[in-house]
Design an enzyme around this catalytic site. Sequence first.
Site, PDB file in Angstrom:
ATOM      1  N   GLU A  96       0.821  -1.197   0.000  1.00  0.00           N
ATOM      2  CA  GLU A  96       0.000   0.000   0.000  1.00  0.00           C
ATOM      3  C   GLU A  96       0.861   1.256   0.000  1.00  0.00           C
ATOM      4  OE1 GLU A  96      -2.497  -0.177   3.420  1.00  0.00           O
ATOM      5  OE2 GLU A  96      -2.810  -2.308   3.111  1.00  0.00           O
ATOM      6  N   CYS A 117       2.912   8.261   1.877  1.00  0.00           N
ATOM      7  CA  CYS A 117       3.276   7.284   2.895  1.00  0.00           C
ATOM      8  C   CYS A 117       3.646   5.976   2.191  1.00  0.00           C
ATOM      9  CB  CYS A 117       2.082   7.092   3.831  1.00  0.00           C
ATOM     10  SG  CYS A 117       2.380   5.890   5.119  1.00  0.00           S
ATOM     11  N   CYS A 124       4.752  -7.455   8.473  1.00  0.00           N
ATOM     12  CA  CYS A 124       5.671  -6.865   9.444  1.00  0.00           C
ATOM     13  C   CYS A 124       5.908  -7.878  10.549  1.00  0.00           C
ATOM     14  CB  CYS A 124       5.065  -5.587  10.025  1.00  0.00           C
ATOM     15  SG  CYS A 124       6.165  -4.695  11.145  1.00  0.00           S
ATOM     16  N   CYS A 128       3.061  -5.479  16.768  1.00  0.00           N
ATOM     17  CA  CYS A 128       2.380  -4.518  17.644  1.00  0.00           C
ATOM     18  C   CYS A 128       0.912  -4.952  17.733  1.00  0.00           C
ATOM     19  CB  CYS A 128       2.483  -3.102  17.084  1.00  0.00           C
ATOM     20  SG  CYS A 128       4.194  -2.526  16.956  1.00  0.00           S
ATOM     21  N   CYS A 131      -1.969  -3.238  15.451  1.00  0.00           N
ATOM     22  CA  CYS A 131      -1.701  -2.869  14.056  1.00  0.00           C
ATOM     23  C   CYS A 131      -2.077  -3.978  13.078  1.00  0.00           C
ATOM     24  CB  CYS A 131      -0.217  -2.527  13.923  1.00  0.00           C
ATOM     25  SG  CYS A 131       0.287  -2.134  12.245  1.00  0.00           S
ATOM     26  N   SER A 236       7.510   5.521  17.076  1.00  0.00           N
ATOM     27  CA  SER A 236       6.193   5.047  17.512  1.00  0.00           C
ATOM     28  C   SER A 236       6.302   4.695  18.981  1.00  0.00           C
ATOM     29  CB  SER A 236       5.779   3.827  16.692  1.00  0.00           C
ATOM     30  OG  SER A 236       5.561   4.221  15.350  1.00  0.00           O
ATOM     31  N   LEU A 237       5.894   5.601  19.832  1.00  0.00           N
ATOM     32  CA  LEU A 237       6.070   5.384  21.275  1.00  0.00           C
ATOM     33  C   LEU A 237       4.871   4.609  21.837  1.00  0.00           C
ATOM     34  CD1 LEU A 237       8.328   6.129  23.255  1.00  0.00           C
ATOM     35  CD2 LEU A 237       6.917   8.041  24.008  1.00  0.00           C
ATOM     36  N   CYS A 355      -2.376   1.531   8.676  1.00  0.00           N
ATOM     37  CA  CYS A 355      -1.456   0.760   7.853  1.00  0.00           C
ATOM     38  C   CYS A 355      -1.827  -0.714   7.764  1.00  0.00           C
ATOM     39  CB  CYS A 355      -0.023   0.974   8.293  1.00  0.00           C
ATOM     40  SG  CYS A 355       0.410   0.366   9.905  1.00  0.00           S
TER      41      CYS A 355
HETATM   42  N1  SAH Z   1       6.997   0.197  11.749  1.00  0.00           N
HETATM   43  C1  SAH Z   1       7.085   1.631  11.732  1.00  0.00           C
HETATM   44  C2  SAH Z   1       6.351   2.291  10.583  1.00  0.00           C
HETATM   45  C3  SAH Z   1       5.013   1.727  10.174  1.00  0.00           C
HETATM   46  S1  SAH Z   1       3.634   1.965  11.248  1.00  0.00           S
HETATM   47  C4  SAH Z   1       6.632   2.188  13.033  1.00  0.00           C
HETATM   48  O1  SAH Z   1       6.226   1.418  13.897  1.00  0.00           O
HETATM   49  O2  SAH Z   1       6.737   3.393  13.233  1.00  0.00           O
HETATM   50  C5  SAH Z   1       3.244   3.678  11.048  1.00  0.00           C
HETATM   51  C6  SAH Z   1       2.485   4.233  12.230  1.00  0.00           C
HETATM   52  O3  SAH Z   1       1.097   3.826  12.204  1.00  0.00           O
HETATM   53  C7  SAH Z   1       3.029   3.763  13.556  1.00  0.00           C
HETATM   54  O4  SAH Z   1       3.121   4.828  14.459  1.00  0.00           O
HETATM   55  C8  SAH Z   1       1.988   2.763  13.969  1.00  0.00           C
HETATM   56  O5  SAH Z   1       2.051   2.517  15.319  1.00  0.00           O
HETATM   57  C9  SAH Z   1       0.716   3.431  13.496  1.00  0.00           C
HETATM   58  N2  SAH Z   1      -0.472   2.579  13.474  1.00  0.00           N
HETATM   59  C10 SAH Z   1      -0.545   1.260  13.278  1.00  0.00           C
HETATM   60  N3  SAH Z   1      -1.820   0.818  13.350  1.00  0.00           N
HETATM   61  C11 SAH Z   1      -2.567   1.908  13.596  1.00  0.00           C
HETATM   62  C12 SAH Z   1      -3.968   2.112  13.802  1.00  0.00           C
HETATM   63  N4  SAH Z   1      -4.827   1.107  13.727  1.00  0.00           N
HETATM   64  N5  SAH Z   1      -4.388   3.372  14.063  1.00  0.00           N
HETATM   65  C13 SAH Z   1      -3.518   4.401  14.113  1.00  0.00           C
HETATM   66  N6  SAH Z   1      -2.206   4.273  13.926  1.00  0.00           N
HETATM   67  C14 SAH Z   1      -1.721   3.037  13.687  1.00  0.00           C
END
Ligand code: SAH
Length: 370
Positions: A96, A117, A124, A128, A131, A236-237, A355
């Site tokens: 995507e 983006c 991945c 997380c 996600c 991504s904290l 994502c």
């Molecule tokens: N792996 C990298 C980049 C990809 S994720 C990272 O973790 O930063 C990009 C961002 O989208 C991250 O901050 C991730 O935590 C966030 N994200 C993932 N799923 C999401 C959701 N359902 N709603 C909002 N943000 C989300």
Amino acid sequence: MKFTPAKPPLTGETLASLTEKLRALGEPAFRAKQILDWLYKKRARSWDEMTNLSKPLRTWLDATFDLMPATLVFNKQSHDVTDKLLLELRDGSLIETVIIRVPQEGVGLDESRKTICISTQVGCAMACAFCASGLAGLKRDLSAGEIVAQLLQVCYREDERSPRARPELASFDNIVVMGMGEPLANYDATLGALAIVNAEWGLGFGARRITLSTSGLVPKILRLAEEPLGFRLAISLHGATDEVREKIMPVNKAFPLAKLIPAIRTFSEKHGRMVTLEFILIEDINDSLDQARALRDIALDLHAHVNLIPYNTVEGLPWKRPSLTRQEKFADILRAARVSVTLRREKGHDIDAACGQLRLKTERDRADAA
Ligand code: SAH
């Protein structure tokens, strides 16, 4: 976990690597630059458009390289300002790429500023909990050429919608490496792609307009701090204490806050620029006011910008976004301490822009159809 296509993508070549291959054919040194100009500046979509190359050279190019390794499956446009491209790679993998338009006064959406983006992996491995990208694990890394191809596909599309004053430039204003995948887990291909995007013979796109987002791979953050190109960094904290972060981000076990925070500090000291802390707000998971206070302290300590993102619901996952009142209360704690903070208005919720969601849905549909 590597895919070797029948022909390597032209979008993965550098000026040096292409010059080397053409030299073996007895072609003059300027030929590589001509070909890359066709690709990146004139946006040629076929070898036959490259009219200043001889027919035999075009035949050789066609036999040797894949001009564009990603095919547009479909483009889903949201009612707001987000466009999503679903691309299919040569092994059938889906990725995507999202176009986020920033409405500006006095200009139509097509002419407005655009942030792109991009994805760096298929699936991945970070797992997380919230996600969609990681639900089925990692399928494979993208190659540098596949990462660059996403941006060229965006150029193709945007060029058709809104002609630019300087058509040789990229058709967008910012790149965020925040699509599917963990960019720092596919470090060489990601950095290789960004070098091509940045190069004058490539898209000529400024490193300062590129943001890499990571879930917190500490050794790679330290490596990135040493890179000569000044990319921006986002972390991504999503949890401001180990207790909360560990529950939703397994990466926190290997790299807890006591390791992550000093690495972020090293990066921002080396580059002299603000790092962004991303914090998705998920109801009853990380939206307590104690979390807000802990986040405030980290942000003040690191002199970091905070991006609060109301959670986008994912089909099959139980998480929800907090109420607007709760979001504002959380943000107010940061604002009161003069932390630089944005509370993101959602974009693309209606087209599954969080994502990995569009890919997930399409793969499920394909599985159902099979
Ligand atoms: N792996 C990298 C980049 C990809 S994720 C990272 O973790 O930063 C990009 C961002 O989208 C991250 O901050 C991730 O935590 C966030 N994200 C993932 N799923 C999401 C959701 N359902 N709603 C909002 N943000 C989300």
